[in-house]
Write a protein that holds these residues in place. Structure first.
Motif, PDB file in Angstrom:
ATOM      1  N   ALA A  24      -2.947  -3.418  -8.752  1.00 15.35           N
ATOM      2  CA  ALA A  24      -1.542  -3.188  -8.409  1.00 15.35           C
ATOM      3  C   ALA A  24      -1.145  -3.976  -7.160  1.00 15.35           C
ATOM      4  O   ALA A  24      -0.092  -4.614  -7.126  1.00 15.35           O
ATOM      5  N   VAL A  25      -1.996  -3.951  -6.148  1.00 10.78           N
ATOM      6  CA  VAL A  25      -1.677  -4.640  -4.891  1.00 10.78           C
ATOM      7  C   VAL A  25      -1.653  -6.151  -5.099  1.00 10.78           C
ATOM      8  O   VAL A  25      -0.682  -6.824  -4.726  1.00 10.78           O
ATOM      9  N   LEU A  26      -2.699  -6.702  -5.693  1.00 11.00           N
ATOM     10  CA  LEU A  26      -2.764  -8.156  -5.866  1.00 11.00           C
ATOM     11  C   LEU A  26      -1.726  -8.650  -6.871  1.00 11.00           C
ATOM     12  O   LEU A  26      -1.139  -9.728  -6.676  1.00 11.00           O
ATOM     13  N   ASN A  27      -1.489  -7.889  -7.913  1.00 16.45           N
ATOM     14  CA  ASN A  27      -0.464  -8.272  -8.885  1.00 16.45           C
ATOM     15  C   ASN A  27       0.913  -8.238  -8.234  1.00 16.45           C
ATOM     16  O   ASN A  27       1.786  -9.039  -8.570  1.00 16.45           O
ATOM     17  N   GLY A  28       1.106  -7.341  -7.283  1.00 20.09           N
ATOM     18  CA  GLY A  28       2.364  -7.282  -6.549  1.00 20.09           C
ATOM     19  C   GLY A  28       2.542  -8.442  -5.584  1.00 20.09           C
ATOM     20  O   GLY A  28       3.659  -8.877  -5.312  1.00 20.09           O
ATOM     21  N   LEU A  31       0.828  -1.199   0.000  1.00 17.17           N
ATOM     22  CA  LEU A  31       0.000   0.000   0.000  1.00 17.17           C
ATOM     23  C   LEU A  31       0.865   1.254   0.000  1.00 17.17           C
ATOM     24  O   LEU A  31       1.963   1.255   0.557  1.00 17.17           O
ATOM     25  N   ASP A  32       0.325   2.313  -0.575  1.00 17.97           N
ATOM     26  CA  ASP A  32       0.997   3.607  -0.538  1.00 17.97           C
ATOM     27  C   ASP A  32       0.281   4.573   0.410  1.00 17.97           C
ATOM     28  O   ASP A  32       0.525   5.768   0.397  1.00 17.97           O
ATOM     29  N   ARG A  33      -0.618   4.023   1.215  1.00 12.12           N
ATOM     30  CA  ARG A  33      -1.369   4.809   2.198  1.00 12.12           C
ATOM     31  C   ARG A  33      -1.804   3.887   3.320  1.00 12.12           C
ATOM     32  O   ARG A  33      -1.636   2.678   3.232  1.00 12.12           O
ATOM     33  N   ARG A  84       1.981 -17.112  -5.182  1.00 15.42           N
ATOM     34  CA  ARG A  84       1.879 -18.157  -6.210  1.00 15.42           C
ATOM     35  C   ARG A  84       3.121 -18.132  -7.094  1.00 15.42           C
ATOM     36  O   ARG A  84       3.033 -18.055  -8.312  1.00 15.42           O
ATOM     37  N   SER A  85       4.283 -18.183  -6.488  1.00 20.94           N
ATOM     38  CA  SER A  85       5.538 -17.969  -7.211  1.00 20.94           C
ATOM     39  C   SER A  85       5.709 -18.895  -8.413  1.00 20.94           C
ATOM     40  O   SER A  85       6.038 -18.434  -9.513  1.00 20.94           O
ATOM     41  N   ALA A  86       5.521 -20.181  -8.242  1.00 16.35           N
ATOM     42  CA  ALA A  86       5.741 -21.122  -9.340  1.00 16.35           C
ATOM     43  C   ALA A  86       4.759 -20.875 -10.485  1.00 16.35           C
ATOM     44  O   ALA A  86       5.141 -20.889 -11.661  1.00 16.35           O
ATOM     45  N   GLY A  94      -8.909 -11.602  -2.600  1.00 11.78           N
ATOM     46  CA  GLY A  94      -7.850 -11.986  -3.522  1.00 11.78           C
ATOM     47  C   GLY A  94      -6.696 -12.692  -2.839  1.00 11.78           C
ATOM     48  O   GLY A  94      -6.227 -13.734  -3.307  1.00 11.78           O
ATOM     49  N   VAL A  95      -6.234 -12.141  -1.723  1.00 10.97           N
ATOM     50  CA  VAL A  95      -5.112 -12.753  -1.010  1.00 10.97           C
ATOM     51  C   VAL A  95      -5.530 -14.102  -0.439  1.00 10.97           C
ATOM     52  O   VAL A  95      -4.786 -15.084  -0.546  1.00 10.97           O
ATOM     53  N   TYR A  96      -6.721 -14.164   0.129  1.00 10.38           N
ATOM     54  CA  TYR A  96      -7.199 -15.434   0.688  1.00 10.38           C
ATOM     55  C   TYR A  96      -7.265 -16.507  -0.404  1.00 10.38           C
ATOM     56  O   TYR A  96      -6.795 -17.627  -0.209  1.00 10.38           O
ATOM     57  N   GLU A  97      -7.838 -16.157  -1.546  1.00  9.62           N
ATOM     58  CA  GLU A  97      -7.934 -17.141  -2.628  1.00  9.62           C
ATOM     59  C   GLU A  97      -6.566 -17.560  -3.145  1.00  9.62           C
ATOM     60  O   GLU A  97      -6.349 -18.730  -3.444  1.00  9.62           O
ATOM     61  N   MET A  98      -5.652 -16.608  -3.254  1.00  8.32           N
ATOM     62  CA  MET A  98      -4.311 -16.979  -3.731  1.00  8.32           C
ATOM     63  C   MET A  98      -3.615 -17.920  -2.747  1.00  8.32           C
ATOM     64  O   MET A  98      -2.858 -18.793  -3.160  1.00  8.32           O
TER      65      MET A  98
END
Length: 173
Positions: free
Chosen positions: A149-153, A94-96, A159-161, A112-116
């Motif tokens: 931007a946040v989820l893509n980051g 985050l930027d804020r 999900r590195s692999a 998004g984070v939970y699903e990933m």
């Protein structure tokens, strides 16, 4: 883990909606469950309501019977139970402050984070796309860009692999 990456216009299961159907009428059950989970998480964030109370109310909403109730349960209860851990992952991107983030966008990022982290049967690109669509439909102007931007980051960490395989194949940047 190798997963098929869906093409644009496909559902979580990689199936195309029936020809001639409109997007809203052919909405997959999991997409609907994300919408109901978003509404429920918003109530949790804004109203400080308990998940069980929100759950009872949400299940009575029109159209809930078309949602994937097991996925909805996982999202609602998982995000509420893991709120601090989800925030800890999101905060560095985050930027804020969280106080300056819309509760709708915060809830979408939780989803998004939970699903990933926990829904490995859903490709990361589908998670990202579904969350962007939620932000477009329910968030503020350009909120979808922030969520993206946040989820893509976070995707390369969570999900590195899968992300690396997509980048090597040219399916992701």
């Amino acid at each position: 883990m190798t997963e098929a990456t869906p093409t644009p216009g496909t559902t979580d299961a990689g199936q195309k909606p029936a020809a001639g159907t409109r997007k809203s009428s052919a909405k997959p059950a999991r997409s609907r469950s994300r919408e109901f989970a978003l509404q429920a998480l918003y109530q949790h964030l804004v109203g400080r309501n308990e998940a069980a109370d929100i759950d009872v109310f949400t299940r009575d909403l029109s159209g809930f019977h078309k949602a994937d109730s097991a996925h909805y349960d996982a999202l609602l209860y998982g995000c509420v139970e893991q709120a601090q851990a989800l925030d800890a992952l999101i905060a560095p991107k985050l930027d804020r402050s969280f106080a300056e983030i819309s509760p709708v966008e915060r809830a979408i990022m939780w989803i998004g984070v939970y699903e990933m982290q926990h829904c490995l049967d859903v490709p990361w690109r589908v998670v990202l796309n579904e969350c962007i669509e939620l932000a477009k439909d329910f968030g503020g102007t350009d909120g979808h860009k922030y969520v993206n931007a946040v989820l893509n980051g976070l995707a390369p960490e969570l999900r590195s692999a899968e992300v690396q395989a997509d980048r090597q194949s040219g399916r992701a940047k």
